[in-house]
Design a protein around this motif. Structure first.
Motif, mmCIF file in Angstrom:
data_model
loop_
_atom_site.group_PDB
_atom_site.id
_atom_site.type_symbol
_atom_site.label_atom_id
_atom_site.label_comp_id
_atom_site.label_asym_id
_atom_site.label_seq_id
_atom_site.Cartn_x
_atom_site.Cartn_y
_atom_site.Cartn_z
ATOM 1 N N LEU A 1 0.851 -1.181 0.000
ATOM 2 C CA LEU A 1 0.000 0.000 0.000
ATOM 3 C C LEU A 1 0.891 1.238 0.000
ATOM 4 O O LEU A 1 1.799 1.352 0.809
ATOM 5 N N VAL A 2 0.640 2.112 -0.934
ATOM 6 C CA VAL A 2 1.292 3.415 -0.983
ATOM 7 C C VAL A 2 0.171 4.434 -1.011
ATOM 8 O O VAL A 2 -0.798 4.275 -1.752
ATOM 9 N N SER A 3 0.265 5.482 -0.201
ATOM 10 C CA SER A 3 -0.806 6.483 -0.195
ATOM 11 C C SER A 3 -0.219 7.891 -0.199
ATOM 12 O O SER A 3 0.936 8.104 0.133
ATOM 13 N N ILE A 4 -1.080 8.826 -0.605
ATOM 14 C CA ILE A 4 -0.751 10.247 -0.593
ATOM 15 C C ILE A 4 -1.765 10.932 0.311
ATOM 16 O O ILE A 4 -2.970 10.707 0.168
ATOM 17 N N GLY A 14 -4.126 6.498 -3.484
ATOM 18 C CA GLY A 14 -3.337 5.353 -3.051
ATOM 19 C C GLY A 14 -3.314 4.257 -4.095
ATOM 20 O O GLY A 14 -4.074 4.280 -5.059
ATOM 21 N N GLN A 45 3.015 9.037 -9.904
ATOM 22 C CA GLN A 45 3.885 8.856 -8.739
ATOM 23 C C GLN A 45 3.533 7.585 -7.981
ATOM 24 O O GLN A 45 4.426 6.844 -7.552
ATOM 25 N N LEU A 46 2.247 7.339 -7.809
ATOM 26 C CA LEU A 46 1.803 6.140 -7.099
ATOM 27 C C LEU A 46 2.213 4.869 -7.841
ATOM 28 O O LEU A 46 2.719 3.914 -7.240
ATOM 29 N N ALA A 49 5.979 4.325 -7.627
ATOM 30 C CA ALA A 49 6.374 3.872 -6.283
ATOM 31 C C ALA A 49 6.065 2.384 -6.108
ATOM 32 O O ALA A 49 6.883 1.637 -5.554
ATOM 33 N N ALA A 50 4.904 1.949 -6.576
ATOM 34 C CA ALA A 50 4.550 0.529 -6.483
ATOM 35 C C ALA A 50 5.514 -0.311 -7.323
ATOM 36 O O ALA A 50 5.986 -1.367 -6.879
ATOM 37 N N GLU A 52 8.584 0.432 -8.198
ATOM 38 C CA GLU A 52 9.900 0.456 -7.553
ATOM 39 C C GLU A 52 9.972 -0.574 -6.430
ATOM 40 O O GLU A 52 10.958 -1.293 -6.292
ATOM 41 N N GLU A 53 8.923 -0.638 -5.639
ATOM 42 C CA GLU A 53 8.899 -1.627 -4.552
ATOM 43 C C GLU A 53 8.868 -3.043 -5.119
ATOM 44 O O GLU A 53 9.520 -3.944 -4.589
#
Length: 105
Positions: A1-4, A14, A45-46, A49-50, A52-53
């Motif tokens: 989970l990535v959120s802003i 997210g 960006q979201l 980021a996902a 990249e992880e």
């Protein structure tokens, strides 16, 4: 989970993704950006980021499902290509399956 979050700690967007390490796949399950925050690059960006992880965890591919009325063009701009299409899977809406090679960035 990535959120802003905004300045008041309200979640404004997210992405929920999960990894299948055995097949080196990152599955993007849900991505959401609040209406007033759209068209500012937050979705990109979201997604990045996902991805990249996923790469950190050994994933080679990212995959997702979108519907015919949703964001196919958004995903194409990020390098995703269509790998499947099921007509009227969800009522009148087609399901579109897309994949990206994470190592060719």
């Amino acid at each position: 989970l990535v959120s802003i979050k905004d300045d008041h700690q309200n979640v404004m967007g997210g992405v929920i993704a999960w990894m299948r390490p055995g097949i080196k796949l990152l599955w993007i399950d849900i991505i959401w950006v609040a209406e007033p925050m759209r068209n500012q690059g937050l979705g990109t960006q979201l997604m990045l980021a996902a991805e990249e992880e996923g790469i950190k965890q050994g994933c080679i591919y990212a995959q997702l499902e979108t519907l015919s009325f949703q964001a196919e063009e958004f995903y194409k701009k990020l390098g995703y290509v269509q790998i499947g299409h099921v007509k009227k899977l969800y009522g009148d809406h087609d399901a579109i399956y897309m994949r990206k090679n994470l190592l060719q960035q």
